[in-house]
Design a protein around this motif. Structure first.
Motif, PDB file in Angstrom:
ATOM      1  N   UNK A 192      19.739  -7.211   3.764  1.00 40.94           N
ATOM      2  CA  UNK A 192      19.392  -8.193   3.088  1.00 40.94           C
ATOM      3  C   UNK A 192      17.753  -8.482   2.992  1.00 40.94           C
ATOM      4  N   UNK A 193      17.072  -7.631   3.473  1.00 39.80           N
ATOM      5  CA  UNK A 193      15.566  -7.642   3.677  1.00 39.80           C
ATOM      6  C   UNK A 193      14.960  -6.981   2.282  1.00 39.80           C
ATOM      7  N   UNK A 194      13.944  -7.616   1.729  1.00 42.19           N
ATOM      8  CA  UNK A 194      13.147  -7.395   0.595  1.00 42.19           C
ATOM      9  C   UNK A 194      12.204  -6.227   0.795  1.00 42.19           C
ATOM     10  N   UNK A 195      11.769  -5.594   0.049  1.00 40.04           N
ATOM     11  CA  UNK A 195      10.752  -4.400   0.016  1.00 40.04           C
ATOM     12  C   UNK A 195       9.469  -4.804  -0.491  1.00 40.04           C
ATOM     13  N   UNK A 196       8.354  -4.774   0.151  1.00 37.48           N
ATOM     14  CA  UNK A 196       6.985  -4.994  -0.393  1.00 37.48           C
ATOM     15  C   UNK A 196       6.360  -3.670  -0.619  1.00 37.48           C
ATOM     16  N   UNK A 197       5.650  -3.609  -1.795  1.00 34.97           N
ATOM     17  CA  UNK A 197       4.875  -2.298  -2.086  1.00 34.97           C
ATOM     18  C   UNK A 197       3.534  -2.734  -2.622  1.00 34.97           C
ATOM     19  N   UNK A 198       2.385  -2.281  -2.206  1.00 35.11           N
ATOM     20  CA  UNK A 198       1.132  -2.386  -2.778  1.00 35.11           C
ATOM     21  C   UNK A 198       0.156  -1.312  -2.445  1.00 35.11           C
ATOM     22  N   UNK A 199      -0.967  -1.518  -3.526  1.00 38.81           N
ATOM     23  CA  UNK A 199      -2.335  -0.463  -3.432  1.00 38.81           C
ATOM     24  C   UNK A 199      -3.331  -1.392  -3.581  1.00 38.81           C
ATOM     25  N   UNK A 200      -4.234  -1.400  -2.775  1.00 39.22           N
ATOM     26  CA  UNK A 200      -5.438  -1.864  -2.731  1.00 39.22           C
ATOM     27  C   UNK A 200      -6.487  -0.674  -3.409  1.00 39.22           C
ATOM     28  N   UNK A 201      -7.224  -1.097  -4.224  1.00 41.37           N
ATOM     29  CA  UNK A 201      -8.118  -0.166  -4.866  1.00 41.37           C
ATOM     30  C   UNK A 201      -9.652  -0.650  -4.832  1.00 41.37           C
ATOM     31  N   UNK A 202     -10.622   0.077  -4.653  1.00 38.22           N
ATOM     32  CA  UNK A 202     -11.957  -0.113  -5.033  1.00 38.22           C
ATOM     33  C   UNK A 202     -12.748   0.505  -6.020  1.00 38.22           C
ATOM     34  N   UNK A 203     -13.464   0.093  -6.907  1.00 35.64           N
ATOM     35  CA  UNK A 203     -13.697   0.961  -8.072  1.00 35.64           C
ATOM     36  C   UNK A 203     -12.933   1.935  -8.832  1.00 35.64           C
ATOM     37  N   UNK A 204     -11.693   1.379  -8.734  1.00 34.73           N
ATOM     38  CA  UNK A 204     -10.645   1.989  -9.489  1.00 34.73           C
ATOM     39  C   UNK A 204     -10.132   3.122  -8.615  1.00 34.73           C
ATOM     40  N   UNK A 205     -10.359   3.214  -7.423  1.00 39.25           N
ATOM     41  CA  UNK A 205      -9.829   4.161  -6.490  1.00 39.25           C
ATOM     42  C   UNK A 205      -8.997   3.769  -5.533  1.00 39.25           C
ATOM     43  N   UNK A 206      -7.708   4.592  -5.277  1.00 38.79           N
ATOM     44  CA  UNK A 206      -6.959   4.019  -4.355  1.00 38.79           C
ATOM     45  C   UNK A 206      -7.635   4.118  -2.855  1.00 38.79           C
ATOM     46  N   UNK A 207      -7.300   3.020  -2.251  1.00 34.61           N
ATOM     47  CA  UNK A 207      -7.996   3.035  -0.693  1.00 34.61           C
ATOM     48  C   UNK A 207      -6.994   3.049   0.414  1.00 34.61           C
ATOM     49  N   UNK A 208      -6.026   1.873  -0.041  1.00 30.16           N
ATOM     50  CA  UNK A 208      -4.934   1.439   0.721  1.00 30.16           C
ATOM     51  C   UNK A 208      -3.732   1.483   0.273  1.00 30.16           C
ATOM     52  N   UNK A 209      -2.266   1.649   0.804  1.00 38.44           N
ATOM     53  CA  UNK A 209      -1.375   1.764   0.030  1.00 38.44           C
ATOM     54  C   UNK A 209      -0.117   1.536   1.027  1.00 38.44           C
ATOM     55  N   UNK A 210       0.966   0.883   0.797  1.00 39.50           N
ATOM     56  CA  UNK A 210       2.015   0.575   1.791  1.00 39.50           C
ATOM     57  C   UNK A 210       3.312   0.247   1.081  1.00 39.50           C
ATOM     58  N   UNK A 211       4.393   0.733   1.499  1.00 36.97           N
ATOM     59  CA  UNK A 211       5.654   0.362   1.443  1.00 36.97           C
ATOM     60  C   UNK A 211       6.569   0.178   2.381  1.00 36.97           C
ATOM     61  N   UNK A 212       7.159  -1.149   2.475  1.00 35.52           N
ATOM     62  CA  UNK A 212       7.519  -1.440   3.845  1.00 35.52           C
ATOM     63  C   UNK A 212       8.694  -2.580   3.656  1.00 35.52           C
ATOM     64  N   UNK A 213       9.694  -2.758   4.413  1.00 38.02           N
ATOM     65  CA  UNK A 213      10.555  -3.872   4.260  1.00 38.02           C
ATOM     66  C   UNK A 213       9.783  -5.043   4.987  1.00 38.02           C
ATOM     67  N   UNK A 214      10.002  -6.347   4.399  1.00 42.08           N
ATOM     68  CA  UNK A 214       9.827  -7.313   4.814  1.00 42.08           C
ATOM     69  C   UNK A 214      10.400  -8.109   6.095  1.00 42.08           C
TER      70      UNK A 214
END
Length: 356
Positions: free
Chosen positions: A311-333
């Motif tokens: 029943x858990x939802x999934x979170x996915x996000x990307x943090x970018x700086x100057x248009x470049x990927x710095x942090x990314x993650x995909x995981x269950x809440x």
């Protein structure tokens, strides 16, 4: 086995640089046009001093004048294999940098900086960036000739760091890729042999879940070891397989045939993309950006309602700086949300932790 806490050693922990720091430094280096050097310390651990008295038995085949089997040798230097070896080395190199007016970062203890210079440290591999090449050369000379007299080699401009190839393009962009690691993974699972073919995507539906009626595994390769290699790959240069690798990693304890097939799917996707990586094109007009999404109870229809994890939802996000990927993650809440809006709010709050 013979080391005793509080007698032969005290602290054993030593940090290593976070890949987030490495990527961010490369972006800043490219945007500002900074000079860079890669440094390798030769036999790093034995360069550090021992704080405790450590003795060892005479090695087999070793003969010393006046020595018998009851005598032991006293170590004069830090030795590979000691529990405190890595901690001793980190304290030595940290002290050396601090004596040269560098300050360790509060966020990442393996990032050191002073005016116009930044140093990144991963055990015995170091990256130095500065506005002037002269400052980097002066630091290298100081490390070699003053105080501790470190034994090191200068590897020139950054082209390879921690197994990641850094390819600079003529248009000012650069690419991070790991073809050797990918090939190692493919060889390990024999994915290129027989009738195995490439796949256009790393994940297919339905999503993975626990199934006690599923068939047992068929392949002999180590499931956990393969996930470990894939985790390192996605954490450094390949965010495109992050969601798939997180799925397969959840079932390391008791994998079945469907979980094994999911790993093979990821590997078959890598067959056609093993020479590709992340291309960074820094854009000074863009600052810090966050892109996120949430999949509300995405596995509910495919699995048993008796298991709360489904029943858990999934979170996915990307943090970018100057248009470049710095942090990314995909995981269950970690909590069960009751609507799409609630799942999105939870995803937003979790991702903002990294920015704050």
């Amino acid at each position: 086995g013979q080391h005793k806490l509080g007698v032969n050693y005290w602290e054993t922990y030593s940090p290593v640089v976070n890949w987030i720091s490495v990527r961010l430094l490369l972006i800043v280096c490219c945007v500002l046009g900074l000079e860079s050097q890669s440094i390798d310390f030769v036999l790093a651990f034995p360069q550090a001093e021992l704080e405790e008295e450590i003795y060892m038995e005479l090695p087999a085949g070793f003969e010393a004048q006046g020595a018998d089997c009851s005598q032991v040798l006293k170590l004069k230097k830090n030795l590979y294999g000691l529990k405190q070896a890595s901690a001793n080395w980190y304290e030595m190199i940290k002290g050396g940098l601090e004596r040269r007016k560098f300050t360790p970062s509060i966020i990442d203890p393996c990032v050191f900086y002073k005016k116009y210079m930044i140093v990144l440290l991963y055990v015995d591999d170091m990256i130095v960036v500065s506005k002037r090449e002269k400052d980097i050369n002066n630091l290298i000379t100081s490390l070699r000739e003053e105080d501790e007299r470190f034994i090191l080699t200068s590897e020139g401009d950054i082209k390879n760091y921690l197994g990641v190839e850094i390819v600079k393009n003529k248009d000012g962009s650069f690419e991070l890729k790991q073809p050797h690691l990918i090939q190692m993974i493919l060889d390990y699972v024999n994915v290129e042999k027989g009738t195995n073919k490439g796949k256009p995507t790393p994940v297919t539906l339905p999503l993975l879940h626990k199934d006690v009626k599923d068939k047992p595994r068929r392949y002999e390769w180590n499931y956990c070891a393969t996930n470990g290699m894939l985790n390192f790959l996605t954490g450094s240069t390949r965010p495109d397989i992050n969601m798939g690798v997180h799925q397969t990693s959840r079932f390391n304890n008791n994998p079945t045939w469907q979980h094994e097939k999911a790993i093979m799917r990821i590997c078959r996707y890598l067959v056609g993309t093993k020479d590709r990586g992340m291309i960074y094109r820094p854009d000074k007009s863009k600052g810090l950006e966050l892109f996120l999404d949430a999949d509300f109870a995405g596995n509910w229809q495919n699995a048993s309602e008796e298991h709360p994890d489904n029943c858990l939802s999934r979170t996915g996000y990307i943090i970018r700086y100057n248009g470049c990927n710095v942090i990314w993650k995909s995981h269950l809440q970690t909590k069960i949300t009751l609507s799409t809006a609630e799942a999105e709010y939870v995803a937003l709050s979790l991702s903002l932790i990294h920015i704050s």
